[in-house]
Design a protein around this motif. Sequence first.
Motif, PDB file in Angstrom:
ATOM      1  N   SER A 163       0.831  -1.201   0.000  1.00 15.98           N
ATOM      2  CA  SER A 163       0.000   0.000   0.000  1.00 15.98           C
ATOM      3  C   SER A 163       0.865   1.250   0.000  1.00 15.98           C
ATOM      4  N   GLU A 164       0.493   2.226  -0.822  1.00 10.31           N
ATOM      5  CA  GLU A 164       1.241   3.482  -0.865  1.00 10.31           C
ATOM      6  C   GLU A 164       1.095   4.268   0.432  1.00 10.31           C
ATOM      7  N   GLU A 165      -0.025   4.065   1.135  1.00 13.03           N
ATOM      8  CA  GLU A 165      -0.237   4.795   2.383  1.00 13.03           C
ATOM      9  C   GLU A 165       0.727   4.342   3.469  1.00 13.03           C
ATOM     10  N   THR A 166       1.099   3.084   3.454  1.00  6.47           N
ATOM     11  CA  THR A 166       1.971   2.550   4.498  1.00  6.47           C
ATOM     12  C   THR A 166       3.416   2.397   4.028  1.00  6.47           C
ATOM     13  N   LYS A 167       3.694   2.822   2.798  1.00 10.15           N
ATOM     14  CA  LYS A 167       5.037   2.656   2.261  1.00 10.15           C
ATOM     15  C   LYS A 167       6.008   3.581   2.986  1.00 10.15           C
ATOM     16  N   GLN A 168       7.184   3.061   3.314  1.00 10.97           N
ATOM     17  CA  GLN A 168       8.225   3.834   3.953  1.00 10.97           C
ATOM     18  C   GLN A 168       9.562   3.404   3.360  1.00 10.97           C
ATOM     19  N   PRO A 169      10.630   4.174   3.625  1.00  9.52           N
ATOM     20  CA  PRO A 169      11.934   3.726   3.125  1.00  9.52           C
ATOM     21  C   PRO A 169      12.216   2.290   3.550  1.00  9.52           C
ATOM     22  N   ARG A 170      12.807   1.528   2.664  1.00 11.05           N
ATOM     23  CA  ARG A 170      12.943   0.093   2.913  1.00 11.05           C
ATOM     24  C   ARG A 170      14.016  -0.237   3.950  1.00 11.05           C
ATOM     25  N   PHE A 171      15.176   0.411   3.858  1.00 11.65           N
ATOM     26  CA  PHE A 171      16.298   0.034   4.711  1.00 11.65           C
ATOM     27  C   PHE A 171      16.568   1.092   5.778  1.00 11.65           C
ATOM     28  N   ALA A 172      16.947   0.603   6.946  1.00 19.83           N
ATOM     29  CA  ALA A 172      17.334   1.483   8.053  1.00 19.83           C
ATOM     30  C   ALA A 172      18.541   0.882   8.746  1.00 19.83           C
TER      31      ALA A 172
ATOM     32  N   ARG B 198      17.743   5.135  15.357  1.00 11.53           N
ATOM     33  CA  ARG B 198      17.402   4.584  14.047  1.00 11.53           C
ATOM     34  C   ARG B 198      17.521   5.668  12.991  1.00 11.53           C
ATOM     35  N   CYS B 199      18.076   5.277  11.845  1.00 11.82           N
ATOM     36  CA  CYS B 199      18.209   6.216  10.727  1.00 11.82           C
ATOM     37  C   CYS B 199      17.932   5.465   9.436  1.00 11.82           C
ATOM     38  N   PHE B 200      17.005   5.966   8.617  1.00  8.65           N
ATOM     39  CA  PHE B 200      16.692   5.346   7.326  1.00  8.65           C
ATOM     40  C   PHE B 200      17.704   5.789   6.273  1.00  8.65           C
ATOM     41  N   THR B 201      17.987   4.886   5.343  1.00 12.13           N
ATOM     42  CA  THR B 201      18.863   5.216   4.228  1.00 12.13           C
ATOM     43  C   THR B 201      18.051   5.957   3.156  1.00 12.13           C
ATOM     44  N   ASN B 202      18.731   6.303   2.066  1.00 11.57           N
ATOM     45  CA  ASN B 202      17.996   6.863   0.934  1.00 11.57           C
ATOM     46  C   ASN B 202      17.128   5.765   0.327  1.00 11.57           C
ATOM     47  N   GLU B 203      16.235   6.135  -0.564  1.00 10.85           N
ATOM     48  CA  GLU B 203      15.314   5.170  -1.159  1.00 10.85           C
ATOM     49  C   GLU B 203      15.807   4.611  -2.485  1.00 10.85           C
ATOM     50  N   GLY B 204      17.032   4.940  -2.861  1.00 11.60           N
ATOM     51  CA  GLY B 204      17.559   4.438  -4.122  1.00 11.60           C
ATOM     52  C   GLY B 204      18.165   3.063  -3.968  1.00 11.60           C
ATOM     53  N   GLU B 205      18.760   2.585  -5.045  1.00  9.21           N
ATOM     54  CA  GLU B 205      19.440   1.289  -5.055  1.00  9.21           C
ATOM     55  C   GLU B 205      20.831   1.500  -5.645  1.00  9.21           C
ATOM     56  N   PRO B 206      21.900   1.266  -4.909  1.00  4.31           N
ATOM     57  CA  PRO B 206      21.871   0.683  -3.561  1.00  4.31           C
ATOM     58  C   PRO B 206      21.517   1.717  -2.499  1.00  4.31           C
ATOM     59  N   PRO B 207      21.028   1.260  -1.341  1.00  7.94           N
ATOM     60  CA  PRO B 207      20.773   2.191  -0.241  1.00  7.94           C
ATOM     61  C   PRO B 207      22.086   2.748   0.302  1.00  7.94           C
ATOM     62  N   VAL B 208      22.101   4.042   0.604  1.00  6.65           N
ATOM     63  CA  VAL B 208      23.326   4.710   1.033  1.00  6.65           C
ATOM     64  C   VAL B 208      23.057   5.509   2.299  1.00  6.65           C
ATOM     65  N   ILE B 209      24.046   5.504   3.193  1.00  7.25           N
ATOM     66  CA  ILE B 209      23.977   6.290   4.426  1.00  7.25           C
ATOM     67  C   ILE B 209      25.403   6.652   4.818  1.00  7.25           C
ATOM     68  N   ASP B 210      25.577   7.729   5.575  1.00 13.23           N
ATOM     69  CA  ASP B 210      26.908   8.150   6.002  1.00 13.23           C
ATOM     70  C   ASP B 210      27.483   7.160   7.007  1.00 13.23           C
ATOM     71  N   SER B 211      28.780   6.937   6.914  1.00 12.85           N
ATOM     72  CA  SER B 211      29.476   6.090   7.878  1.00 12.85           C
ATOM     73  C   SER B 211      29.741   6.875   9.151  1.00 12.85           C
ATOM     74  N   VAL B 212      29.600   6.213  10.298  1.00 10.80           N
ATOM     75  CA  VAL B 212      29.918   6.836  11.578  1.00 10.80           C
ATOM     76  C   VAL B 212      31.285   6.368  12.075  1.00 10.80           C
ATOM     77  N   TYR B 213      32.105   5.858  11.166  1.00  9.90           N
ATOM     78  CA  TYR B 213      33.426   5.369  11.553  1.00  9.90           C
ATOM     79  C   TYR B 213      34.275   6.460  12.192  1.00  9.90           C
ATOM     80  N   ASP B 214      34.186   7.683  11.678  1.00  9.38           N
ATOM     81  CA  ASP B 214      34.980   8.780  12.237  1.00  9.38           C
ATOM     82  C   ASP B 214      34.496   9.205  13.614  1.00  9.38           C
ATOM     83  N   VAL B 215      33.278   8.809  13.986  1.00 13.05           N
ATOM     84  CA  VAL B 215      32.757   9.119  15.314  1.00 13.05           C
ATOM     85  C   VAL B 215      33.099   7.989  16.283  1.00 13.05           C
ATOM     86  N   TRP B 216      32.798   6.772  15.877  1.00 16.83           N
ATOM     87  CA  TRP B 216      33.128   5.590  16.681  1.00 16.83           C
ATOM     88  C   TRP B 216      33.837   4.592  15.768  1.00 16.83           C
ATOM     89  N   ASN B 217      35.119   4.339  16.025  1.00 15.89           N
ATOM     90  CA  ASN B 217      35.883   3.418  15.174  1.00 15.89           C
ATOM     91  C   ASN B 217      35.338   2.004  15.194  1.00 15.89           C
TER      92      ASN B 217
END
Length: 239
Positions: A95-104, A121-140
Amino acid sequence: MSSRTETLASRLTARFAQELRPLPALPNEVAFEVDAANLIAVCRELRDNAEFGFEQLIDLAGVDYLDYGREEWNTLASTATGFSRGVNRIKEHVSEETKQPRFAVIYQLLSISNNWRLRLRCFTNEGEPPVIDSVYDVWNSANWFEREAFDLFGIMFRNHPDLRRILTDYGFIGHPFRKDFPLIGNVEVKYDTAKGRVVYQPVTIEPRTLVPRVIREDNRYDQVLKEVPVGAAASPANR
């Protein structure tokens, strides 16, 4: 007197009124959601601000919300064919009403100095592949956690120093924890004696259908049999 979780939740709400949104959580747990654009700034503040003091990332995990909330099988009654776990999903049924970004991505944070925990919790972008910023520089410690989420879910972590598979083979095709990944896989490996090396080939495993166990009536509770005296000869009807 407010509890420690209430104190933490109130501090987070006061400091990040625009950046964080509260999430449902179990008693004595605190959970918030952050937008991808604010992820790094919020994480740095959570680490550096002594009011929070989240100096440790103790875990990071990907989540696939494909068809989240939908029932795929009628599990209240048995069927003649059983329940096959290899479901063929039809994307148009979502359903389009309940659709949300797929990956978090879920971050489990620990403050040793303040002795409290936070789930972010943080959702990624809705594209393929899903992309999100790395927190490696904050916590190794995010290094291998993010590699695991990339390997199993296909989530790309921007600015990760060494984003490679960590559990599956380097030549593996697909991401096993995605909900649309076939349970028998796409390819299998075998040793080819002619080539003298391990090769990949399409899977030869037949899909297995899980048939629910049939529970028949227990004649120990049959009223007629209960009335038969102990030691009496059993008639054909009572056998």
